[in-house]
Design a protein around this motif. Structure first.
Motif, mmCIF file in Angstrom:
data_model
loop_
_atom_site.group_PDB
_atom_site.id
_atom_site.type_symbol
_atom_site.label_atom_id
_atom_site.label_comp_id
_atom_site.label_asym_id
_atom_site.label_seq_id
_atom_site.Cartn_x
_atom_site.Cartn_y
_atom_site.Cartn_z
ATOM 1 N N UNK A 175 -47.466 -32.049 12.249
ATOM 2 C CA UNK A 175 -47.249 -33.431 12.680
ATOM 3 C C UNK A 175 -47.850 -34.414 11.670
ATOM 4 N N UNK A 176 -49.043 -34.130 11.196
ATOM 5 C CA UNK A 176 -49.668 -35.019 10.204
ATOM 6 C C UNK A 176 -48.806 -35.088 8.941
ATOM 7 N N UNK A 192 -48.988 -32.054 18.381
ATOM 8 C CA UNK A 192 -49.525 -32.760 17.220
ATOM 9 C C UNK A 192 -50.564 -31.981 16.420
ATOM 10 N N UNK A 193 -51.255 -31.060 17.040
ATOM 11 C CA UNK A 193 -52.314 -30.324 16.337
ATOM 12 C C UNK A 193 -51.839 -28.998 15.764
ATOM 13 N N UNK A 194 -50.612 -28.614 16.056
ATOM 14 C CA UNK A 194 -50.142 -27.277 15.705
ATOM 15 C C UNK A 194 -49.826 -27.114 14.216
ATOM 16 N N UNK A 195 -50.120 -25.910 13.734
ATOM 17 C CA UNK A 195 -49.718 -25.484 12.398
ATOM 18 C C UNK A 195 -48.859 -24.225 12.507
ATOM 19 N N UNK A 237 -40.142 -28.010 7.515
ATOM 20 C CA UNK A 237 -41.188 -26.979 7.492
ATOM 21 C C UNK A 237 -41.408 -26.463 6.069
ATOM 22 N N UNK A 238 -40.319 -26.259 5.332
ATOM 23 C CA UNK A 238 -40.463 -25.799 3.945
ATOM 24 C C UNK A 238 -41.205 -26.823 3.101
ATOM 25 N N UNK A 239 -40.906 -28.092 3.291
ATOM 26 C CA UNK A 239 -41.606 -29.150 2.560
ATOM 27 C C UNK A 239 -43.089 -29.191 2.970
ATOM 28 N N UNK A 240 -43.351 -28.949 4.249
ATOM 29 C CA UNK A 240 -44.726 -28.894 4.751
ATOM 30 C C UNK A 240 -45.493 -27.761 4.065
ATOM 31 N N UNK A 241 -44.887 -26.589 3.986
ATOM 32 C CA UNK A 241 -45.545 -25.458 3.334
ATOM 33 C C UNK A 241 -45.821 -25.749 1.862
ATOM 34 N N UNK A 242 -44.875 -26.360 1.190
ATOM 35 C CA UNK A 242 -45.061 -26.702 -0.222
ATOM 36 C C UNK A 242 -46.169 -27.736 -0.405
ATOM 37 N N UNK A 243 -46.280 -28.650 0.541
ATOM 38 C CA UNK A 243 -47.302 -29.693 0.436
ATOM 39 C C UNK A 243 -48.703 -29.135 0.700
ATOM 40 N N UNK A 244 -48.773 -27.962 1.344
ATOM 41 C CA UNK A 244 -50.062 -27.345 1.671
ATOM 42 C C UNK A 244 -50.616 -26.523 0.526
ATOM 43 N N UNK A 245 -49.804 -26.276 -0.479
ATOM 44 C CA UNK A 245 -50.250 -25.452 -1.614
ATOM 45 C C UNK A 245 -50.947 -26.271 -2.665
#
Length: 73
Positions: A6-7, A36-39, A65-73
């Motif tokens: 969510x963030x 909102x807190x889920x990963x 979700x794919x963009x989220x994963x990429x942003x977490x790296x």
């Protein structure tokens, strides 16, 4: 600590955009029950499949979700 999906999604908000992920973010912002807190992919996916009338296709979530994963790296 990783930020929640969510963030991440809130960073994609843009009320003037017709981009599907931006529209998803704008609508999720208005969804009081969004997890909102889920990963967790499965938790969010299940929530959207059962409760979201604003998401035209789960492909939009998959792309976000794919963009989220990429942003977490």
């Amino acid at each position: 600590m990783h930020r929640s999906f969510y963030q991440y999604l809130m960073s994609e908000r843009n009320e003037n955009s017709y981009d599907p992920i931006a529209e998803f973010a704008n609508n999720a912002f208005l969804d009081q029950s969004f997890p909102k807190q889920s990963t967790d992919f499965e938790e969010i996916s299940e929530y959207l499949e059962e409760n979201s009338s604003y998401l035209p296709s789960m492909t939009v979530f998959d792309d976000a979700w794919q963009k989220y994963l990429l942003s977490s790296n």
